[in-house]
Design a protein around this motif. Structure first.
Motif, short mmCIF file in Angstrom:
data_model
loop_
_atom_site.label_atom_id
_atom_site.label_comp_id
_atom_site.label_asym_id
_atom_site.label_seq_id
_atom_site.Cartn_x
_atom_site.Cartn_y
_atom_site.Cartn_z
N UNK A 188 45.56 51.20 35.59
CA UNK A 188 46.79 51.11 34.79
C UNK A 188 46.70 50.00 33.74
N UNK A 189 46.11 48.86 34.12
CA UNK A 189 46.04 47.72 33.20
C UNK A 189 44.70 47.64 32.47
N UNK A 190 43.86 48.67 32.65
CA UNK A 190 42.53 48.74 32.04
C UNK A 190 41.75 47.46 32.31
N UNK A 191 41.62 47.16 33.61
CA UNK A 191 40.93 45.95 34.04
C UNK A 191 39.74 46.28 34.90
N UNK A 192 38.85 45.32 34.97
CA UNK A 192 37.78 45.36 35.96
C UNK A 192 38.23 44.44 37.09
N UNK A 193 38.23 44.94 38.32
CA UNK A 193 38.58 44.09 39.47
C UNK A 193 37.39 44.03 40.42
N UNK A 194 37.27 42.90 41.10
CA UNK A 194 36.17 42.69 42.05
C UNK A 194 36.66 41.78 43.16
N UNK A 195 35.87 41.74 44.23
CA UNK A 195 36.14 40.82 45.33
C UNK A 195 35.26 39.60 45.10
N UNK A 196 35.87 38.44 45.01
CA UNK A 196 35.10 37.20 44.86
C UNK A 196 34.99 36.53 46.21
N UNK A 197 33.76 36.23 46.62
CA UNK A 197 33.50 35.52 47.86
C UNK A 197 33.19 34.07 47.51
N UNK A 198 33.74 33.16 48.29
CA UNK A 198 33.54 31.73 48.06
C UNK A 198 33.36 31.04 49.40
N UNK A 199 32.69 29.89 49.38
CA UNK A 199 32.73 29.03 50.55
C UNK A 199 33.96 28.15 50.36
N UNK A 244 30.41 32.18 45.55
CA UNK A 244 29.02 32.52 45.86
C UNK A 244 28.64 33.91 45.39
N UNK A 245 29.63 34.80 45.21
CA UNK A 245 29.31 36.18 44.88
C UNK A 245 30.54 36.87 44.34
N UNK A 246 30.36 37.89 43.56
CA UNK A 246 31.43 38.78 43.14
C UNK A 246 30.94 40.19 43.42
N UNK A 304 21.95 31.38 35.57
CA UNK A 304 22.74 32.53 36.01
C UNK A 304 22.35 33.72 35.15
N UNK A 305 22.08 34.84 35.78
CA UNK A 305 21.68 36.03 35.04
C UNK A 305 22.27 37.26 35.70
N UNK A 306 21.52 38.34 35.67
CA UNK A 306 22.01 39.60 36.22
C UNK A 306 21.90 39.66 37.74
N UNK A 307 21.12 38.76 38.33
CA UNK A 307 20.99 38.77 39.79
C UNK A 307 22.27 38.31 40.45
N UNK A 308 22.54 38.80 41.67
CA UNK A 308 23.77 38.39 42.34
C UNK A 308 23.73 36.93 42.77
#
Length: 194
Positions: A73-84, A94-96, A138-142
């Motif tokens: 609906x909002x034309x967004x990219x959503x992801x789960x962000x993991x953190x310590x 640490x990861x998205x 930081x590059x394309x690697x997770x």
């Protein structure tokens, strides 16, 4: 004349720039270590390309928010962000990872780690690498350039759904804490299985 035609578009973009929407809380579910080779191809579409023999963490969670509908609906990219995190305060990301709708596939549910999630309106799952090596940049690697290893992590794990779009609108869920003991149990269950 073209300058005046661009003004309304710029005004709309500026009105939305920096506009943040706070979403509801997340209820964490199960946490399980799985081999990359066990993850169904349909679930791999948004994952970074990794080796099949690497260990991944499968995390289930639920929310009263329909994240995929909000993103569309909002034309967004959503992801789960993991953190310590420590005492619910984020120390570092640490990861998205990709957000997938629904409980895990039956092939990834075991008797010791059932696929049920403390049920809220919508159930989700995500996969993230158990570790990422330190890199020069930081590059394309997770993972971040600093790297991480959940096998040896002593802090808690926090997750948050975040998203944004090209005009600066953002969404953020509440932060859910998975105690370090839960991460240790998930890691330990792999080493203790026959």
């Amino acid at each position: 004349m073209r300058f005046f035609a661009v003004l309304p578009i710029a005004a709309i973009a500026l009105a939305f720039a920096g506009c943040a929407t706070n979403l509801g809380s997340i209820t964490p579910g199960t946490l399980r270590v799985v081999a990359g080779s066990a993850i169904p191809l349909a679930d791999r579409t948004g994952m970074h390309s990794r080796q099949d023999d690497e260990a991944w963490m499968l995390l289930t969670f639920s929310s009263d928010d329909n994240y995929l509908d909000i993103a569309e609906r909002m034309q967004m990219h959503v992801a789960v962000n993991e953190s310590v995190c420590t005492e619910g305060r984020l120390v570092r990301d640490i990861m998205s990872s990709s957000i997938l709708a629904g409980p895990p596939p039956a092939s990834l549910v075991s008797a010791s780690s059932p696929g049920n999630v403390p049920r809220r309106r919508y159930v989700y799952r995500t996969y993230f690498a158990m570790n990422a090596p330190k890199r020069a940049a930081v590059g394309a690697d997770p993972g971040p350039a600093a790297g991480y290893d959940l096998h040896n992590e002593t802090r808690d794990l926090c997750i948050q759904v975040r998203g944004g779009n090209m005009v600066g609108m953002t969404v953020e869920s509440g932060v859910a804490v998975l105690p370090n003991a839960a991460v240790r149990d998930a890691v330990g269950s792999v080493h203790s299985s026959p």
